[in-house]
Scaffold this motif. Sequence first.
Motif, short mmCIF file in Angstrom:
data_model
loop_
_atom_site.label_atom_id
_atom_site.label_comp_id
_atom_site.label_asym_id
_atom_site.label_seq_id
_atom_site.Cartn_x
_atom_site.Cartn_y
_atom_site.Cartn_z
N LEU A 194 0.67 -1.04 -0.19
CA LEU A 194 0.06 -0.14 -0.02
C LEU A 194 0.90 1.31 -0.03
N ALA A 195 1.87 1.40 0.88
CA ALA A 195 2.99 2.47 1.06
C ALA A 195 3.53 2.64 -0.32
N LEU A 196 4.16 1.52 -0.95
CA LEU A 196 4.81 1.36 -2.28
C LEU A 196 3.90 2.08 -3.59
N VAL A 197 2.57 1.99 -3.39
CA VAL A 197 1.71 2.01 -4.39
C VAL A 197 1.09 3.57 -4.34
N VAL A 198 0.86 3.89 -3.09
CA VAL A 198 0.24 5.38 -2.69
C VAL A 198 1.52 6.05 -2.84
N ALA A 199 2.71 6.10 -2.55
CA ALA A 199 3.63 7.00 -2.46
C ALA A 199 5.00 6.67 -3.06
N PRO A 200 5.07 6.24 -4.12
CA PRO A 200 6.32 5.75 -4.60
C PRO A 200 7.54 6.94 -4.88
N ALA A 201 6.87 7.73 -5.39
CA ALA A 201 7.61 9.10 -5.47
C ALA A 201 8.29 9.56 -4.32
N ALA A 202 7.69 9.54 -3.29
CA ALA A 202 8.28 10.12 -2.00
C ALA A 202 9.04 9.10 -1.43
N ILE A 203 8.72 7.91 -1.48
CA ILE A 203 9.69 6.81 -0.90
C ILE A 203 10.91 6.90 -1.85
N ALA A 204 10.83 7.00 -3.01
CA ALA A 204 11.99 7.14 -4.03
C ALA A 204 12.71 8.26 -3.70
N GLN A 205 12.32 9.43 -3.49
CA GLN A 205 13.13 10.48 -2.97
C GLN A 205 13.91 10.33 -1.72
N ALA A 206 13.11 9.72 -0.81
CA ALA A 206 13.74 9.73 0.41
C ALA A 206 14.79 8.30 0.48
N THR A 207 14.79 7.46 -0.41
CA THR A 207 15.59 6.48 -0.37
C THR A 207 16.78 6.46 -1.42
N ALA A 208 16.37 7.21 -2.59
CA ALA A 208 17.27 7.22 -3.85
C ALA A 208 17.20 5.76 -4.44
N LEU A 209 15.89 5.10 -4.19
CA LEU A 209 15.72 3.90 -4.88
C LEU A 209 14.87 4.15 -6.28
N PRO A 210 14.85 3.63 -7.29
CA PRO A 210 14.14 3.98 -8.61
C PRO A 210 12.55 3.91 -8.13
#
Length: 132
Positions: free
Chosen positions: A26-42
């Motif tokens: 759910l977190a990865l589908v709802v906020a992938p951009a924010a998580i990508a920015q925080a983690t530097a993961l694609p």
Amino acid sequence: MPSIPTTGLLRTALLADAATSGASGLALVVAPAAIAQATALPHGLLLAAGLFFLPYAGLLAWLAARRAVPRWMVGLLAAGNLLWAVECAALPLLGLVAPNGWGIAFLAAQAVAVAVFAELYILAMRRAARAA
């Protein structure tokens, strides 16, 4: 076809894996951009993982509601979780991603969690074998 009763350890492992996978998905589908920015993961990698986790969580919850699960399915869950743990470690080690500190922590947490679930599935199979 040999099966394992979904009681005790197996049911607990299935439900915990389902809850963890569902929340992560759910977190990865709802906020992938924010998580990508925080983690530097694609972004695409995170979204794809989230899209995988959601139906996987549903499958686990469905299996937990069954009276028994085929032994091969529990073995497949253990192998899949072990493979996921190896992939989480391999991505940065092989230079396929370049995460920052938070990204490394994210991948490490994923690797540890899925390795624990794999071990729980293996323990459940061993206990069922001893009981048979």
